[in-house]
Design a protein around this motif. Structure first.
Motif, mmCIF file in Angstrom:
data_model
loop_
_atom_site.group_PDB
_atom_site.id
_atom_site.type_symbol
_atom_site.label_atom_id
_atom_site.label_comp_id
_atom_site.label_asym_id
_atom_site.label_seq_id
_atom_site.Cartn_x
_atom_site.Cartn_y
_atom_site.Cartn_z
ATOM 1 N N ALA A 165 -4.184 2.401 3.762
ATOM 2 C CA ALA A 165 -3.249 2.067 4.851
ATOM 3 C C ALA A 165 -4.026 1.353 5.949
ATOM 4 C CB ALA A 165 -2.592 3.325 5.400
ATOM 5 N N ARG A 166 -3.311 0.544 6.700
ATOM 6 C CA ARG A 166 -3.914 -0.144 7.853
ATOM 7 C C ARG A 166 -3.081 0.159 9.085
ATOM 8 N NH1 ARG A 166 -7.604 -3.759 5.487
ATOM 9 N NH2 ARG A 166 -6.882 -4.328 3.410
ATOM 10 N N LEU A 167 -3.746 0.702 10.094
ATOM 11 C CA LEU A 167 -3.054 1.090 11.320
ATOM 12 C C LEU A 167 -3.723 0.437 12.516
ATOM 13 C CD1 LEU A 167 -2.143 3.300 9.257
ATOM 14 C CD2 LEU A 167 -2.229 4.919 11.111
ATOM 15 N N GLU A 202 5.041 0.265 16.834
ATOM 16 C CA GLU A 202 3.812 -0.480 16.502
ATOM 17 C C GLU A 202 3.396 -1.367 17.666
ATOM 18 O OE1 GLU A 202 0.935 -0.611 15.170
ATOM 19 O OE2 GLU A 202 1.726 -0.560 13.118
ATOM 20 N N GLU A 243 -8.657 1.304 9.467
ATOM 21 C CA GLU A 243 -8.438 1.269 8.018
ATOM 22 C C GLU A 243 -8.519 2.696 7.493
ATOM 23 O OE1 GLU A 243 -11.211 -1.414 6.140
ATOM 24 O OE2 GLU A 243 -9.703 -3.003 6.251
ATOM 25 N N GLN A 273 1.040 3.414 3.245
ATOM 26 C CA GLN A 273 1.226 2.714 4.522
ATOM 27 C C GLN A 273 2.427 3.312 5.259
ATOM 28 O OE1 GLN A 273 -0.737 0.184 5.743
ATOM 29 N NE2 GLN A 273 0.495 0.186 7.607
ATOM 30 N N SER A 306 2.208 2.598 13.199
ATOM 31 C CA SER A 306 1.046 3.436 13.506
ATOM 32 C C SER A 306 1.377 4.685 14.313
ATOM 33 C CB SER A 306 0.024 2.621 14.307
ATOM 34 O OG SER A 306 -0.390 1.497 13.570
ATOM 35 N N MET A 357 0.837 -1.204 0.000
ATOM 36 C CA MET A 357 0.000 0.000 0.000
ATOM 37 C C MET A 357 0.871 1.252 0.000
ATOM 38 S SD MET A 357 -3.335 -0.870 2.312
ATOM 39 C CE MET A 357 -2.508 -2.088 3.308
#
Ligand code: NAD
Length: 484
Positions: A36-38, A17, A25, A4, A8, A1
């Motif tokens: 991105a995924r956090l 993280e 999301e 990304q 986070s 991604m």
């Protein structure tokens, strides 16, 4: 991604993280795709961030203002150099057109870093002579660890509007962006470190409201600055009060814009467009109740509709596009709900009113005429591209109606009568007023609301008073007189 981030959170100068945190999301509002995924901060992350900010604070405050200011100004320069890349990120995070983000987001953040960086060296107390040789001097001190909590409409700007004055005064910060737009604050943190900010001075952690709440109640925290809605503000203010913490509350609005029949109609229409449709209407200070004097109402509405036909709606990454999607499906549905209410309560829909048939969360710019004061769309903040036009006849009448709201964020008047303009703004119950323009918020000027729209001011020299406090030192040059 493509968008990304490395992790986070950004704590103690590094990306951190903890995958045990609830998933977040990040969705590109123009397409609905996940970019991105956090993870939301766990208690371990919250603890790390607050410890880091606490540990860094004394040494940061002990630097000279000149040294702190230099770091902020360097960060400002880096932000300007990277404006395009930061704008691309902001466009993907928020859906706002690149045409807007290149001029109103990282640039506005850079302005704050530059302005407060410039002020940092001149933050002082004063010397107060007293009778008989005694005197008082005051020391301007940092508050300590400050928490910033952001809304999703101006993520970079909010991260800097809170961070820059806080850091200039010698505070450290834990900033929690909105869960809807978590990406750009991480870049602000990275840039500050690159500019020389010591570890822990500016930390970013992600999360929903519960993470914000856990920051607000922590005893290590001296101050909370929130940008958000009135309901959230009420909760955060109450929680902060329990610990007697300082607060700044930048909350919602339902601001009036009054157009008199002697106004330049073209300028008034421009003001109404800027004050209702910029950022697809997702601006707190928007003038969403547009009071137009009856004699020019039809001319105003006609010109407004003609001008709206020129809005270029589409892919926000296209530099010609001037109107993008709303930030999320949820926010679009809220706005659609208000449009239905407007119709049901008898307002006359004269422009837009529909979702646009394409991917993403696009809503047409929407205008209701013949809106009356008690309709829901004239009373509640919609936070979408929905303008209400209301008629009026006299100055006295419109003044009372403009102020008849629980909010008091902003207000504007369009007229060519100089004395009337000043009379009107003197009567407005609002923190930020405009004469013959709307929605400008330069860093040099105080910004904030009255009534339910907030407490305190951001930007300008006034922000310094909200991020520092005075220690009073009484110095006696005489013997101490005691009664016995
Ligand atoms: P919101 O109130 O839903 O959320 C704001 C922030 O508060 C988010 O980061 C959220 O996670 C956090 N939060 C939620 N509950 C919390 C709690 N109990 N304790 C601590 N933090 C909590 O607002 P939003 O939908 O993100 O933003 C839109 C609102 O913000 C609108 O009302 C708009 O007018 C307002 N706004 C005001 C300004 C201003 O400067 N006055 C600027 C932009 C937006």
């Amino acid at each position: 991604m493509k968008f990304q981030p490395r992790a986070s959170h950004f704590i103690d100068g590094e990306y951190v993280e903890d995958t045990n945190g609830t998933a977040i999301e990040v969705i590109y509002p123009a397409t609905g795709e996940v970019i991105a995924r956090l993870h939301s901060a766990t208690p371990v992350i919250v603890e790390q961030a607050l410890n880091s900010a606490k540990n860094a604070q004394a040494a940061w405050a002990a630097l000279s203002g000149t040294e702190r200011g230099r770091i902020l100004r360097r960060a400002s320069d880096i932000m300007r150099e990277r404006n395009y890349d930061l704008s691309v990120l902001e466009t993907h995070d928020t859906g706002k057109p690149i045409q807007e983000t290149t001029v109103a987001d990282a640039t506005s953040g850079a302005d704050a870093l530059e302005y407060f960086g410039g002020l940092a060296a001149s933050l002082t107390g004063e010397h107060i002579p007293l009778g008989g040789g005694d005197f008082v001097y005051t020391i301007r001190e940092a508050l300590g660890v400050c928490v910033g909590i952001g809304a999703w409409n101006y993520p970079t700007q909010i991260a800097c509007w809170k961070g820059a004055p806080a850091l200039a005064c010698g505070n450290t910060m834990v900033f929690k962006p909105s869960e809807t737009t978590p990406l750009s604050a991480l870049k602000v943190a990275e840039i500050l470190v690159e500019a020389g900010a010591p570890k822990g001075v500016y930390n970013v952690i992600q999360g929903y409201g519960d993470v914000g709440a856990s920051l607000v109640t922590d005893p290590r925290v001296a101050k909370v600055s929130l940008t958000g809605s009135v309901p959230t503000g009420r909760k955060v203010y109450a929680a902060a009060a329990d610990g007697m913490k300082h607060v700044t509350m930048e909350l919602g609005g339902k601001s009036p814009m009054i157009v008199f029949d002697d106004a330049d109609i073209e300028n008034a229409v421009s003001g109404a467009i800027l004050g209702n449709f910029y950022s697809s209407g997702q601006v707190c200070s928007n003038g969403t109740r547009v009071f137009v004097q009856k004699s020019i109402k039809e001319a105003f509405l006609k010109r407004l509709s003609e001008r709206l036909d020129h809005a270029k709606i589409g892919d926000p990454m296209d530099e010609n596009v001037s109107f993008g999607p709303m930030v999320s499906e949820n926010q679009m549905n809220i706005a659609l709900g208000y449009i239905e209410k407007g119709k049901a309560e008898g307002a006359r829909l004269i422009y837009g009113g529909e979702r646009i048939d394409r991917d993403g969360y696009f809503l047409q710019p929407t205008v209701f005429a013949d809106v009356t004061d008690n309709m829901t769309i004239a009373r509640e903040e919609i936070f979408g591209p929905v303008m209400s036009v209301l008629d009026f006849e006299t100055e006295e009448e419109v003044m009372a109606r403009a102020n008849d709201t629980e909010f008091g964020l902003a207000a504007g008047v369009f007229t060519n009568d100089l004395t009337r303009a000043h009379r009107i703004v003197a009567g407005f119950e609002a923190g930020t007023c405009y004469i013959n323009t709307y929605n400008l918020a330069p860093v040099e000027a105080p910004f904030g609301g009255s009534k339910m729209s907030g407490v305190g001011r951001e930007n300008s020299k006034l922000a310094i008073n909200h991020f520092s406090e005075m220690k009073t030192v009484y110095v006696s040059m005489n013997d101490v007189e005691a009664p016995y």
